[in-house]
Design an enzyme around this catalytic site. Structure first.
Site, PDB file in Angstrom:
ATOM      1  N   ASP A 521       0.865  -1.168   0.000  1.00 41.70           N
ATOM      2  CA  ASP A 521       0.000   0.000   0.000  1.00 41.70           C
ATOM      3  C   ASP A 521       0.912   1.231   0.000  1.00 41.70           C
ATOM      4  O   ASP A 521       2.107   1.120   0.297  1.00 41.70           O
ATOM      5  CB  ASP A 521      -0.888  -0.019   1.244  1.00 41.70           C
ATOM      6  CG  ASP A 521      -1.769   1.217   1.337  1.00 41.70           C
ATOM      7  OD1 ASP A 521      -2.350   1.603   0.314  1.00 41.70           O
ATOM      8  OD2 ASP A 521      -1.844   1.800   2.427  1.00 41.70           O
ATOM      9  N   ASP A 711      -1.339  -0.548   6.077  1.00 40.93           N
ATOM     10  CA  ASP A 711      -1.313   0.156   7.352  1.00 40.93           C
ATOM     11  C   ASP A 711      -2.239  -0.471   8.380  1.00 40.93           C
ATOM     12  O   ASP A 711      -2.306  -0.015   9.519  1.00 40.93           O
ATOM     13  CB  ASP A 711      -1.632   1.648   7.176  1.00 40.93           C
ATOM     14  CG  ASP A 711      -3.015   1.893   6.601  1.00 40.93           C
ATOM     15  OD1 ASP A 711      -3.806   0.933   6.515  1.00 40.93           O
ATOM     16  OD2 ASP A 711      -3.302   3.048   6.231  1.00 40.93           O
ATOM     17  N   ASP A 715      -7.004  -1.421   5.116  1.00 38.66           N
ATOM     18  CA  ASP A 715      -6.664  -2.531   4.233  1.00 38.66           C
ATOM     19  C   ASP A 715      -7.044  -3.885   4.824  1.00 38.66           C
ATOM     20  O   ASP A 715      -6.445  -4.894   4.483  1.00 38.66           O
ATOM     21  CB  ASP A 715      -5.162  -2.516   3.935  1.00 38.66           C
ATOM     22  CG  ASP A 715      -4.740  -1.260   3.209  1.00 38.66           C
ATOM     23  OD1 ASP A 715      -5.420  -0.876   2.250  1.00 38.66           O
ATOM     24  OD2 ASP A 715      -3.729  -0.651   3.608  1.00 38.66           O
TER      25      ASP A 715
END
Length: 814
Positions: A521, A711, A715
């Site tokens: 990410d 994080d 997610d």
């Protein structure tokens, strides 16, 4: 009338049977049954006498629950039941704990697989219980239940009803039990070593006089002395092997203790028979050496397991038991000592220098340096001042500060980390389960081979049949196969935790080592998650530095992330700003040194400066403008800063042959800009959470093994969907994680270390398995063909286990 008569006859028969059984002691716990006792329970159609109403209630609960087979499969008596235990009112005190529907408990009185079978299935029948998993090696029981449908007191009451005492897991009490086990093993090892040395004193002269120079009477005396000196080793030191073998035989699953126990019994029994007959070989020196060396390897294994558990012990010890809560005005320093568990959000606590922070909170007074090594693995202290958060478990390394508690001690960062570590040790990875299955089949094959070797030698050379069979039993090492994987993984997991990486799931390292794609990410993972000023471009009469000072002065109290970034870059000595006015969604204006300035969107500044902004912002940045009456002054470019270690981490993954992908919900242009800086070829932006998950599943459908790094907040879906996942952990977010691993230190560097540790750990596992297999392939045929004496076989078996454990411990080195 006939029904009453039949019932009377049945009761009379039951009492008669119970009286007969009473001579053998309590059927449940084995203690003597008091004279005249009428306590009994019907088990398998027969009345069995009991010593007390507690045992009778426990036995009846087991039978009524449909678990009568427990008494047919147990290997030892159950612990004595307390008649009042099932309804003990103090158990309700535990109902305030584990409100999230998950708890870890220590079970006392558990002795064998039958106990595990009974406990797991009895708890599984409780309404609301989702899962019950009992670790026979540690005595720790993990239970998950639906909050509201079950309570801890009901779980503990159910266990007591079937004769087991349990209590919420306590590190100190559990540590005391492990220490007692270590001391017992050390005493057994010491006695075996002493016996071995004394026996060798008598065996050595006999070996030296092999030419017949020693009289037969003297030789017999030496052998009888060796026999008596061997007795402590066999009947005290070797007890763990006999107990384990008997347990395995009773449950019909031969384990690694079976060939060990058979080898000891065969060597000792054969030596005694030869001594009494006055002919044949004696192996008392081999027996004592074998017991000593094998206990030595077990002691080494126990030490390895204790070292692997040190990280959890350090975490447990880091949770403070008390806190200094402030009463009234904080300036008066009027404190009261309270239990850390009694702290509530909003309380003010005084944290003295050298003390651990009792709960998560925010500094409201003072400035200090904090040591986060226990939480993140960082060795450097960090400066913290008013307004900065402090996690529970951090050490105040400089001076006293006042902290406003933001969460209860049970929800602190350290407390949540402890729960995650406890959960991490509950399962076994697939490779360890495979090794256990192989070891079980290995034992069965070994026992069959031993019988075959004995009869073959009996047909060709009966004098060598017994020594060859003993050597085969002794030389084999199924324990090396079973230790090859768990010792390496335990050492690797401990090493990672000390470096700030927590492997939550059993498969984390195993899957990470096989990963073909690492998907990152962007925001909060490869970047720090907050904007920083990248560049100031002066376009008017003032220089860059002067423009930045004016912009920082106007944005001094702005809550907007962009304003805070400009204020942080402006430095300490700024001019005063007056009559500051915020325009929502546009920017800020204010007076500095008698002039009106605006900072914000170009359209907002245009209303004061006139004209239009001429310079365009570079890709991947957000720009704000500064202007004054009739003049544009500067453009300030901000972007989410890359983590300083991100380039190196990405490069290490690429160098190891893994494909790196950047997958973000941010716009494609910003995503591509970050990917270009990091050298990532595949950058995919503008993806919603469900679209991220769909992309990962597409990779998996193409045969990829995907490791996802995010994080941990936005997610959750894609972290769960990846083959293995890591989350940036911090503070309360630990409770919300759905990842297989957690990066505790707030940076990515430990992730590359985790990949390297996974690679090294499985290299060690392969080495251990190759060694164990090669050793057995070479040693067993040598023993079967008579090339190895029993004493050499004992050395080989102990050495093979020691090699596996020592090789695994290399992973703990920094």
């Amino acid at each position: 009338m006939s029904a009453v008569l039949a019932q009377s006859v049945a009761q009379s028969a039951a009492h008669s049977a119970a009286a007969a059984n009473a001579r053998d002691g309590c059927f449940h716990c084995g203690l003597p049954v008091p004279g005249g006792s009428r306590w009994a329970a019907t088990i398998a159609g027969s009345a069995r006498s009991m010593c007390c109403p507690g045992c009778a209630a426990a036995a009846q609960a087991i039978v009524d629950g449909g678990f009568g087979d427990y008494y047919a499969t147990r290997t030892e008596f159950a612990p004595q039941a307390d008649g009042a235990a099932p309804d003990a009112p103090e158990l309700a005190l535990y109902d305030g704990q584990d409100a999230d529907g998950e708890g870890v408990y220590t079970v006392e009185g558990m002795r064998c697989a039958a106990c595990v079978w009974l406990i797991e299935r009895r708890l599984g029948q409780l309404p609301g219980v989702i899962e019950a998993s009992l670790n026979v090696a540690t005595g720790r029981l993990r239970v998950r239940w639906e909050p509201g449908a079950c309570t801890p007191s009901r779980i503990l009451r159910t266990l007591r009803a079937i004769g087991y005492t349990a209590y919420p897991y306590d590190a100190r009490r559990h540590g005391e039990q492990l220490e007692r086990a270590r001391k017992t093993l050390f005493r057994q090892l010491f006695v075996a070593g002493l016996s071995m040395m004394q026996v060798m004193m008598y065996a050595l002269p006999v070996y030296m006089a092999a030419d017949g120079s020693m009289e037969a009477g003297m030789t017999a005396l030496m052998h009888w002395a060796s026999l008596f000196l061997t007795l402590p080793a066999v009947f005290y030191s070797a007890r763990p092997f006999f107990a384990g073998a008997w347990r395995d035989i009773r449950r019909g699953m031969p384990g690694m203790d079976v060939p060990v126990a058979l080898g000891i019994v065969a060597a000792f029994g054969g030596s005694c028979a030869a001594l009494l007959a006055g002919q044949g070989e004696v192996y008392f020196d081999s027996v004592t050496m074998f017991v000593f060396l094998l206990l030595g390897s077990r002691y080494l294994e126990l030490g390895a397991r204790r070292k692997a558990a040190e990280a959890l012990e350090r975490l447990q010890q880091g949770v403070p038991a008390s806190a200094l809560r402030l009463r009234g005005d904080p300036a008066l320093r009027d404190t009261e000592l309270v239990a850390a568990g009694a702290l509530a959000p909003g309380d003010l606590v005084l944290v003295q220098a050298g003390q651990a922070v009792p709960a998560d909170g925010v500094i409201v007074e003072g400035e200090t340096e904090v040591d986060l090594a226990l939480l993140t693995g960082e060795s450097r202290t960090r400066r913290r001042t008013v307004g900065d958060p402090l996690p529970g478990g951090a050490i105040n390394a400089a001076q006293a500060v006042v902290l406003r508690v933001s969460s209860a001690a049970t929800d602190s960062t350290l407390a949540m980390l402890v729960r995650l570590v406890e959960r991490a040790g509950q399962g076994k990875p697939a490779l360890a389960l495979w090794a256990d299955r192989v070891a079980a089949w290995f034992v069965l094959a070994l026992l069959g081979l031993t019988v075959l070797v004995f009869f073959l030698w009996q047909a060709f050379d009966p004098a060598r049949a017994w020594p060859a069979a003993i050597a085969v039993l002794v030389v084999s090492c199924p324990c090396a196969l079973s230790l090859a994987t768990p010792t390496a993984l335990a050492a690797a997991t401990d090493r990672l935790l000390r470096r700030g990486v927590l492997a939550v799931q059993p498969h984390t390292l195993e899957t990470f080592e096989r990963a073909t794609h690492v998907v990152f990410d962007k925001t909060g993972t490869l970047t720090v998650g907050r904007p920083v000023l990248r560049h100031t471009l002066a376009v008017g009469a003032l220089g860059d530095l002067e423009c930045l000072r004016i912009a920082a002065a106007i944005d001094g109290d702005s809550p907007h992330p962009l304003g805070q970034a400009i204020r942080a870059a402006g430095g300490p000595d700024l001019p005063a700003a007056e009559n500051v006015r915020y325009v929502v969604g546009q920017g800020v204006e204010g007076w500095v040194e008698g002039r009106l300035y605006r900072i914000g969107r170009a359209s907002f500044v245009e209303g004061l400066a006139g004209g239009v902004a001429r310079a365009s912002a570079p890709a991947g940045t957000t720009s704000v403008w500064l202007g004054t009456a009739g003049s544009w002054l500067a453009r300030l470019d901000l972007s989410d800063a890359l983590r300083p270690e991100a380039i190196e981490v990405v490069k290490r993954f690429q160098d190891s042959g893994k494909s790196v992908v950047l997958l973000s919900g941010d716009e494609q242009r910003a995503t591509q800009a970050v990917a270009t800086q990091l050298g990532i070829a595949t950058a995919i932006g503008d993806r919603l959470p469900e679209e991220k998950l769909a992309y990962v599943r597409k990779l998996q459908a193409e045969g990829a093994v995907v490791a996802m790094v995010g994080d941990g907040i936005n997610d959750a879906a894609v972290l769960r969907g990846a083959d293995v996942s890591f989350a940036m952990g911090g503070g309360a977010e630990l409770a919300q994680l759905h990842a297989d691993g957690v990066l505790l230190g707030g940076d990515l560097a430990p992730l590359a270390d985790a990949a390297e540790t996974a690679r090294r750990s499985f290299a060690v596992i392969r080495q251990n398995l190759i060694w164990a297999t090669a050793y057995n392939l070479a040693a067993i045929p040598a023993a079967a063909t008579g090339m190895l004496d029993p004493w050499l076989a004992g050395i080989g078996m102990a050495a093979s286990s020691a090699v596996v454990v020592l090789n695994a411990l290399r992973l703990r080195r920094d």
